[in-house]
Structures are given as C-alpha cells and as structure tokens.
Design a protein around this motif. Structure first.
Motif, PDB file in Angstrom:
ATOM      1  N   GLU A 235      56.478  18.913  52.487  1.00 53.59           N
ATOM      2  CA  GLU A 235      55.730  20.073  51.983  1.00 53.59           C
ATOM      3  C   GLU A 235      54.236  19.795  51.846  1.00 53.59           C
ATOM      4  OE1 GLU A 235      56.624  23.940  49.509  1.00 53.59           O
ATOM      5  OE2 GLU A 235      57.517  22.132  48.670  1.00 53.59           O
ATOM      6  N   ALA A 236      53.868  18.670  51.254  1.00 58.66           N
ATOM      7  CA  ALA A 236      52.447  18.365  51.070  1.00 58.66           C
ATOM      8  C   ALA A 236      51.735  18.236  52.414  1.00 58.66           C
ATOM      9  CB  ALA A 236      52.276  17.092  50.244  1.00 58.66           C
ATOM     10  N   ASP A 237      52.395  17.602  53.377  1.00 59.65           N
ATOM     11  CA  ASP A 237      51.786  17.467  54.702  1.00 59.65           C
ATOM     12  C   ASP A 237      51.596  18.839  55.344  1.00 59.65           C
ATOM     13  OD1 ASP A 237      51.768  14.733  54.393  1.00 59.65           O
ATOM     14  OD2 ASP A 237      53.501  14.372  55.712  1.00 59.65           O
ATOM     15  N   GLY A 238      52.583  19.712  55.186  1.00 61.06           N
ATOM     16  CA  GLY A 238      52.462  21.057  55.746  1.00 61.06           C
ATOM     17  C   GLY A 238      51.327  21.833  55.116  1.00 61.06           C
ATOM     18  N   ILE A 239      51.216  21.763  53.787  1.00 58.45           N
ATOM     19  CA  ILE A 239      50.125  22.462  53.093  1.00 58.45           C
ATOM     20  C   ILE A 239      48.780  21.915  53.541  1.00 58.45           C
ATOM     21  CG2 ILE A 239      49.051  22.776  50.820  1.00 58.45           C
ATOM     22  CD1 ILE A 239      51.923  22.973  49.683  1.00 58.45           C
TER      23      ILE A 239
ATOM     24  N   THR B 181      57.313  29.579  55.881  1.00 66.47           N
ATOM     25  CA  THR B 181      56.282  28.988  56.736  1.00 66.47           C
ATOM     26  C   THR B 181      56.638  27.538  57.020  1.00 66.47           C
ATOM     27  OG1 THR B 181      54.599  30.391  55.720  1.00 66.47           O
ATOM     28  CG2 THR B 181      53.826  28.472  56.957  1.00 66.47           C
ATOM     29  N   VAL B 182      56.634  27.193  58.289  1.00 67.91           N
ATOM     30  CA  VAL B 182      56.830  25.799  58.687  1.00 67.91           C
ATOM     31  C   VAL B 182      55.809  25.472  59.764  1.00 67.91           C
ATOM     32  CG1 VAL B 182      58.383  24.022  59.534  1.00 67.91           C
ATOM     33  CG2 VAL B 182      59.309  25.948  58.227  1.00 67.91           C
ATOM     34  N   ILE B 183      54.932  24.526  59.467  1.00 68.60           N
ATOM     35  CA  ILE B 183      53.911  24.097  60.407  1.00 68.60           C
ATOM     36  C   ILE B 183      54.112  22.620  60.708  1.00 68.60           C
ATOM     37  CG2 ILE B 183      52.219  23.574  58.597  1.00 68.60           C
ATOM     38  CD1 ILE B 183      50.033  24.548  60.523  1.00 68.60           C
ATOM     39  N   ASP B 184      53.921  22.258  61.967  1.00 70.97           N
ATOM     40  CA  ASP B 184      54.020  20.864  62.380  1.00 70.97           C
ATOM     41  C   ASP B 184      53.299  20.743  63.722  1.00 70.97           C
ATOM     42  OD1 ASP B 184      55.914  18.339  61.498  1.00 70.97           O
ATOM     43  OD2 ASP B 184      55.530  18.337  63.657  1.00 70.97           O
TER      44      ASP B 184
ATOM     45  N   GLY C 264      53.249  30.139  48.525  1.00 67.61           N
ATOM     46  CA  GLY C 264      54.418  30.449  47.708  1.00 67.61           C
ATOM     47  C   GLY C 264      55.334  29.239  47.638  1.00 67.61           C
ATOM     48  N   LEU C 265      55.693  28.826  46.417  1.00 60.33           N
ATOM     49  CA  LEU C 265      56.530  27.649  46.216  1.00 60.33           C
ATOM     50  C   LEU C 265      57.892  28.033  45.647  1.00 60.33           C
ATOM     51  CD1 LEU C 265      53.997  25.200  44.479  1.00 60.33           C
ATOM     52  CD2 LEU C 265      54.455  25.456  46.931  1.00 60.33           C
ATOM     53  N   GLN C 266      58.920  27.378  46.126  1.00 57.22           N
ATOM     54  CA  GLN C 266      60.244  27.524  45.529  1.00 57.22           C
ATOM     55  C   GLN C 266      60.317  26.657  44.280  1.00 57.22           C
ATOM     56  OE1 GLN C 266      62.772  29.240  44.619  1.00 57.22           O
ATOM     57  NE2 GLN C 266      63.509  29.574  46.727  1.00 57.22           N
ATOM     58  N   THR C 267      61.074  27.110  43.274  1.00 61.22           N
ATOM     59  CA  THR C 267      61.182  26.342  42.027  1.00 61.22           C
ATOM     60  C   THR C 267      62.352  25.359  42.107  1.00 61.22           C
ATOM     61  OG1 THR C 267      62.463  28.126  41.023  1.00 61.22           O
ATOM     62  CG2 THR C 267      60.097  28.111  40.602  1.00 61.22           C
ATOM     63  N   ASP C 268      62.194  24.375  42.983  1.00 63.44           N
ATOM     64  CA  ASP C 268      63.242  23.380  43.207  1.00 63.44           C
ATOM     65  C   ASP C 268      62.692  21.962  43.148  1.00 63.44           C
ATOM     66  OD1 ASP C 268      61.688  23.488  45.477  1.00 63.44           O
ATOM     67  OD2 ASP C 268      63.367  23.632  46.892  1.00 63.44           O
ATOM     68  N   LYS C 269      61.568  21.769  42.441  1.00 66.28           N
ATOM     69  CA  LYS C 269      60.858  20.497  42.489  1.00 66.28           C
ATOM     70  C   LYS C 269      60.917  19.771  41.141  1.00 66.28           C
ATOM     71  CE  LYS C 269      57.809  22.991  45.536  1.00 66.28           C
ATOM     72  NZ  LYS C 269      58.877  23.020  46.541  1.00 66.28           N
ATOM     73  N   PRO C 270      60.708  18.459  41.161  1.00 69.30           N
ATOM     74  CA  PRO C 270      60.695  17.707  39.904  1.00 69.30           C
ATOM     75  C   PRO C 270      59.386  17.886  39.154  1.00 69.30           C
ATOM     76  CG  PRO C 270      60.261  16.238  41.742  1.00 69.30           C
ATOM     77  CD  PRO C 270      60.603  17.581  42.340  1.00 69.30           C
ATOM     78  N   ARG C 271      59.387  17.504  37.895  1.00 68.68           N
ATOM     79  CA  ARG C 271      58.191  17.567  37.064  1.00 68.68           C
ATOM     80  C   ARG C 271      57.043  16.809  37.730  1.00 68.68           C
ATOM     81  NH1 ARG C 271      58.481  14.828  31.215  1.00 68.68           N
ATOM     82  NH2 ARG C 271      58.386  12.969  32.540  1.00 68.68           N
TER      83      ARG C 271
ATOM     84  N   GLY D 263      54.837  30.846  52.669  1.00 71.46           N
ATOM     85  CA  GLY D 263      55.915  30.465  51.777  1.00 71.46           C
ATOM     86  C   GLY D 263      56.550  29.134  52.122  1.00 71.46           C
ATOM     87  N   THR D 264      57.309  28.640  51.168  1.00 71.92           N
ATOM     88  CA  THR D 264      58.024  27.374  51.300  1.00 71.92           C
ATOM     89  C   THR D 264      58.902  27.369  52.551  1.00 71.92           C
ATOM     90  OG1 THR D 264      59.347  25.853  49.952  1.00 71.92           O
ATOM     91  CG2 THR D 264      60.020  28.131  49.956  1.00 71.92           C
ATOM     92  N   PRO D 265      59.142  26.243  53.197  1.00 66.31           N
ATOM     93  CA  PRO D 265      58.871  24.861  52.768  1.00 66.31           C
ATOM     94  C   PRO D 265      57.566  24.291  53.304  1.00 66.31           C
ATOM     95  CG  PRO D 265      60.346  24.795  54.637  1.00 66.31           C
ATOM     96  CD  PRO D 265      60.075  26.259  54.363  1.00 66.31           C
ATOM     97  N   HIS D 266      56.821  25.061  54.101  1.00 64.92           N
ATOM     98  CA  HIS D 266      55.501  24.717  54.622  1.00 64.92           C
ATOM     99  C   HIS D 266      55.524  23.669  55.726  1.00 64.92           C
ATOM    100  CE1 HIS D 266      54.671  26.304  50.490  1.00 64.92           C
ATOM    101  NE2 HIS D 266      54.010  27.154  51.269  1.00 64.92           N
ATOM    102  N   GLY D 267      56.383  22.688  55.627  1.00 65.04           N
ATOM    103  CA  GLY D 267      56.487  21.673  56.672  1.00 65.04           C
ATOM    104  C   GLY D 267      57.717  20.819  56.464  1.00 65.04           C
TER     105      GLY D 267
END
Length: 341
Positions: free
Chosen positions: A315-319, A217-220, A11-18, A308-312
């Motif tokens: 974000e890309a590293d968490g995913i 979700t936050v993974i590290d 699940g992604l939040q809609t707070d990102k650039p194009r 769900g966001t922010p994943h980490g």
C-alpha cells in the motif's frame, strides 16, 4: 487563467494495525494529496479510531468517513464522532453518509432507506448546529433543547449514492456526492442532472455540489500485476454496483459468473472481468494508465477523485507511486468549472 487542480484524495480500508494509518496519512500529506477518507464497510474496524490517529499525525489534509451508515450507527453517534474528529483535526473534517451494502447479512433490510437517510441528516444537522432546535422525523427524532456537551459546528456533508433519489437528496442537503466504485466519466453528467432535482427543490445550484468518483486503485510499474490484483479486489464490489450504472452494458452472463465464483469462495472471481469493464469500475495499471484514467474524469467535470484501497501490491509503495508519478501529470479540466472545489 490558471485552473486549480481537482482535489485528489485517498480512501483507506479499516483493516490496519495501530500506527499504520498515521504513517499513510503523513505520506499522503507529504506527497500533496488533498485528503484521506476511511471506509466504514460492514464488519471492518470502526472508522473513528483510524480517523483520530490520522488527525493527530497531520496538519493540512481533509479527513472523513465515506461513509457512516445510519442503519448500523445511530445519527447521534455519527454526529458525536464527526464533531470529535473535527475538534481533533482543527476543523478539517467532513461527514459522509450512505445506506451501505450487505446489510442483510446482519439482519437489516431497510424498507424506506431514503426517508431514513433524510431523517439522519436532519438529526445530525440539528446536533452539529448546536442551537437545540430539535428534529421531528419518521425514523429519528431529537427533542428541543438537546445538544452535544462538547462544542460543535456544522460539518460539510457528503452523501454516498448511485441512484437518482439519493442524488436528489444530496442535491438538497449535501456539499458532495460520492459514487463509490466508479471510474466512469459518463456518470458525471448523469449524476449532475440527478443532483439538479434536489438542488432546484432547495433553491441551490447543482453545479455547486461536488461530484466525487472513487474506486479500487492498484498501481504498479508492471501493469499486468496491477490489473490482475485490481480484478481480484473489485469483484465483490462489482457484484453490488455494476447494475447501478445506466451507461454501461455488461457482457451477458458476466455478473452471474462473478456471483457464482464469489459464493464458492474462489480467488479468481475477478478474472472474468474484461479490460473495458475493469476501467469503468477501478483504477488499474501503471502510472500512465492511472494518470490517463484520472485525466478523463477531470476533463468530464469531476470535482474530486478518490483513489481507493489497496493502492498497490504494497500500500505505501502504491501511494508513493500515485503521489510521485500520477499527481504531477494531472491538469485542470479542459474548461474552467463553476464549482469552487
């Protein structure tokens, strides 16, 4: 007998650039996730642009909004946007509906939200079916013969709800129900019985309606870092949903303390959340922690898990960490589920 793995989505939040949505969706597809949802939280970007961006960039994963809000967006617009997503994704869309939260901040105070949602479902179903049958509801109506100009088809419906009446509505009409902000295995059995009320009314089987649990979700690899960030992220949601879980007894004074800190704009609002509470409302920790949490939900009978966001911290590293070190560890439920999802 081989038991098919429970679908795991993001699940992604809609707070990102194009461009960021496409990159994350391609990463999710390459890692083996089953789908990507975007949220439609109040005051964030509209969800349809990120969804179309991801649809153009991917080939397999399921895409949808969890959830569109018929109190802020007319059901006609929801049906139209869902049909657009379905067309651009080659039939990979689902459609989520929910009452949503924080509506008072923009002057909306629904008095009969379930009747409102029911009518929204009626209008959306009629438009997507394309037969021009119309719909006569208390809150929304559709004249006979009114159709979308572009081709459409019925799209799987998800209803987001924690409550018994919302679950009954999902049992009557939806393919899935989502409990947003929930990582609590005990809510699966509770929700299944709540679904049964509406399913029985509609001549359906409650077991055929998918239960989706999704949460921050936050993974590290540093679990302390992950859990600290998760506490900060989950505080605003805990304020809304914690009291909706009938299986949880919160420590006395916890919610008033969180609410006071949120009102004061304090960044440490979540620091008072105990570990045992955090684990019921978020996925937080190192790969071992997240895999264990997810497996508990699978063993309790969940039909889909949404990280769900922010994943980490990134974000890309968490995913990537979720895909490479959590997905491979998850097994099927301890007993085969009758749900085909």
């Amino acid at each position: 007998m081989t038991v098919e793995r429970v679908p795991i989505t993001l699940g992604l939040q809609t707070d990102k650039p194009r461009g960021a949505y496409a990159e994350l969706a391609v990463l999710a597809e390459d890692l083996g996730f089953s789908g990507v949802s975007v949220f439609s939280d109040l005051l964030y970007q509209s969800s349809i642009v990120p969804l179309i961006e991801m649809a153009w960039a991917t080939e397999r994963i399921r895409l949808g909004c969890a959830c569109w809000n018929p109190f802020t967006l007319h059901p006609y617009e929801i049906a139209n946007q869902a049909a657009l997503l379905d067309a651009h994704s080659g039939g990979r869309a689902y459609l989520g509906l929910a009452r949503g939260s924080w509506l008072g901040g923009i002057g909306l105070r629904p008095t009969r939200p379930l009747a409102h949602l029911r009518d929204a479902v009626g209008v959306i179903d009629a438009l997507l079916a394309g037969a021009g049958e119309g719909y006569a509801g208390e809150h929304f109506r559709l004249d006979e013969g009114v159709r979308l100009v572009s081709a459409s088809r019925p799209i799987p419906l998800l209803i987001g709800s924690w409550g018994p009446r919302g679950a009954a509505l999902a049992g009557e009409f939806a393919e899935e129900i989502k409990l947003g902000g929930c990582a609590n295995p005990a809510m699966i059995a509770v929700t299944r019985e709540r679904l049964r009320v509406g399913a029985d009314r509609a001549g359906r089987r409650a077991e055929d309606i998918g239960i989706v649990l999704g949460a921050v979700t936050v993974i590290d690899r540093d679990r302390k870092t992950a859990r600290s960030l998760a506490r900060r992220e989950v505080a605003m949601y805990l304020d809304v949903i914690a009291e909706l879980d009938p299986t949880v007894q919160l420590p006395e004074g916890l919610l008033p303390e969180i609410r006071e800190r949120l009102r004061d704009g304090r960044a440490d609002a979540g620091e008072v959340i105990p570990d045992e509470v955090l684990d019921l409302f978020a996925f937080a920790g190192d790969p071992d922690d997240i895999a264990a949490q997810a497996q508990r939900l699978i063993d309790a009978g969940v039909d889909r898990i949404e990280f769900g966001t922010p994943h980490g911290v990134d974000e890309a590293d968490g995913i990537a960490l979720l895909g490479r070190e959590v997905l491979p560890r998850l097994t099927g439920p301890s007993a085969p589920s009758s749900n085909p999802r």
